[in-house]
Design an enzyme around this catalytic site. Structure first.
Site, PDB file in Angstrom:
ATOM      1  N   ARG A 146     -14.354  -6.279   2.082  1.00 34.56           N
ATOM      2  CA  ARG A 146     -12.909  -6.208   1.819  1.00 34.56           C
ATOM      3  C   ARG A 146     -12.240  -7.498   2.301  1.00 34.56           C
ATOM      4  NH1 ARG A 146     -10.082  -1.339   1.618  1.00 34.56           N
ATOM      5  NH2 ARG A 146      -8.221  -2.658   1.437  1.00 34.56           N
ATOM      6  N   CYS A 195     -16.037   3.943   0.215  1.00 38.37           N
ATOM      7  CA  CYS A 195     -14.947   3.028   0.572  1.00 38.37           C
ATOM      8  C   CYS A 195     -14.379   3.269   1.963  1.00 38.37           C
ATOM      9  CB  CYS A 195     -13.845   3.087  -0.475  1.00 38.37           C
ATOM     10  SG  CYS A 195     -13.073   4.719  -0.656  1.00 38.37           S
ATOM     11  N   ASP A 253     -16.027   9.094  -2.566  1.00 35.02           N
ATOM     12  CA  ASP A 253     -14.833   8.946  -1.717  1.00 35.02           C
ATOM     13  C   ASP A 253     -14.506  10.332  -1.177  1.00 35.02           C
ATOM     14  OD1 ASP A 253     -12.587   7.925  -0.474  1.00 35.02           O
ATOM     15  OD2 ASP A 253     -11.422   7.634  -2.300  1.00 35.02           O
ATOM     16  N   ARG A 258       0.885  -1.176   0.000  1.00 33.22           N
ATOM     17  CA  ARG A 258       0.000   0.000   0.000  1.00 33.22           C
ATOM     18  C   ARG A 258       0.915   1.217   0.000  1.00 33.22           C
ATOM     19  NH1 ARG A 258      -5.356   1.454   1.793  1.00 33.22           N
ATOM     20  NH2 ARG A 258      -5.398   3.485   2.839  1.00 33.22           N
ATOM     21  N   GLN A 279     -10.482  -2.655  -3.452  1.00 30.44           N
ATOM     22  CA  GLN A 279     -11.678  -1.968  -2.977  1.00 30.44           C
ATOM     23  C   GLN A 279     -12.821  -2.086  -3.975  1.00 30.44           C
ATOM     24  OE1 GLN A 279     -12.266  -0.102   0.140  1.00 30.44           O
ATOM     25  NE2 GLN A 279     -14.274  -0.601  -0.722  1.00 30.44           N
ATOM     26  N   HIS A 336      -7.036   1.378  -6.946  1.00 23.81           N
ATOM     27  CA  HIS A 336      -7.395   0.694  -5.695  1.00 23.81           C
ATOM     28  C   HIS A 336      -8.259  -0.519  -6.077  1.00 23.81           C
ATOM     29  CE1 HIS A 336      -7.877  -0.069  -1.590  1.00 23.81           C
ATOM     30  NE2 HIS A 336      -8.525   1.010  -1.172  1.00 23.81           N
TER      31      HIS A 336
END
Length: 302
Positions: A289, A261, A221, A103, A133, A130
């Protein structure tokens, strides 16, 4: 031959659908407390240059439930933070571990890591993409809507890594995607160009109401992602009108669901009423997730 999970664009629909099928199976087994130790004795190295809550916990818990072990590695406490070349880290980690999750900020760093690693590399987030996600989001849609096919999705907000990943998803899965961003905050040009070349049904505008109209899935987001904190005040002005609130929900399909998310800045990109409302599936999405990433790890590391 090893396979990585760096971007949805690297995968085809059939293979991603198989991950959804495995996710369904693993989630059911976990709910019934049935063993599913598909990665018995295997180890995942987790490299973090960006802080995390959901990514760390879901991967670490997921490896435990699959019978394996996850190692948390922060760039600030490893040689990565002191300038060790990525290609050196990749080759060493591949000799110790069965998979690597990273990450970080630079997507190029992730592709470089994957290039030199002999074990699968999973993109836990970069500034460009991402993918884990969006897979969790789509699995949540499947659970609540039965399928992602024949649906209209709306992305409202920043043209960030999530927007880029949703555009990739639209190109692969074939659903319609309506993207609304303020001027100057559009998704990555190369991502939009690739999707257009593939015939993706993606429409772009600077009007959140237009994007929301008739959509079965609304998604957003934060307006300022990690590393953009200095732009917060400027972005708050630019994103006025882009909050998913009752006005936008009312413009969507009457049976629409709302995704985020997380973490959410309530009162900015999403209202508290919508976040806590009956159309919100945000916490199902967060749970997924765990299940989706278990399926990804099991697919890559078995």
């Amino acid at each position: 031959m090893k396979k990585d999970f760096l971007s949805l664009a690297d995968w085809n629909r059939d293979d991603l659908d198989q991950i959804f099928e495995l996710t369904h199976e693993l989630k059911a087994k976990q709910k019934q407390r049935q063993p599913h130790r598909l990665l018995e004795g295997k180890t995942l190295a987790m490299i973090f240059e960006k802080s995390s809550t959901r990514t760390r916990v879901s991967f670490e818990v997921g490896m435990f439930q699959l019978g394996g072990h996850a190692l948390f590695l922060s760039s600030g406490t490893t040689q990565i933070g002191r300038g060790e070349p990525i290609k050196d880290t990749a080759r060493v980690m591949a000799r110790y571990c069965d998979g690597i999750m990273i990450r970080t900020y630079s997507h190029q760093a992730v592709t470089e890591l994957a290039r030199w690693s002999d074990v699968p590399v999973i993109n836990g987030l970069t500034d460009l993409y991402h993918p884990c996600q969006v897979m969790a989001d789509l699995f949540t849609v499947i659970e609540h809507k039965g399928s992602y096919r024949d649906l209209t999705f709306a992305w409202i907000g920043d043209g960030n890594n999530m927007a880029n990943s949703w555009i990739n998803a639209a190109a692969i899965f074939g659903f319609e995607l309506q993207v609304a961003t303020p001027k100057g905050y559009e998704p990555a040009p190369q991502v939009m160009a690739r999707a257009a070349a593939l015939g993706a049904r993606v429409r772009y505008s600077n009007d959140p109401l237009e994007a929301a109209r008739g959509a079965q899935v609304l998604n957003t987001d934060v307006w300022a992602s990690m590393g953009q904190e200095a732009e917060q005040k400027e972005r708050e002005k630019a994103f006025v009108g882009f909050q998913i609130d009752e006005r936008l929900v009312s413009a969507a399909d009457s049976g629409s669901i709302v995704l985020h998310c997380l973490p959410a800045h309530r009162g900015e990109e999403i209202s508290d009423d919508v976040m806590e409302g009956p159309q919100s599936v945000v916490f199902d999405e967060a749970e997924n997730r765990l299940h989706v990433q278990k399926a990804i790890m099991a697919t890559l590391m078995k």
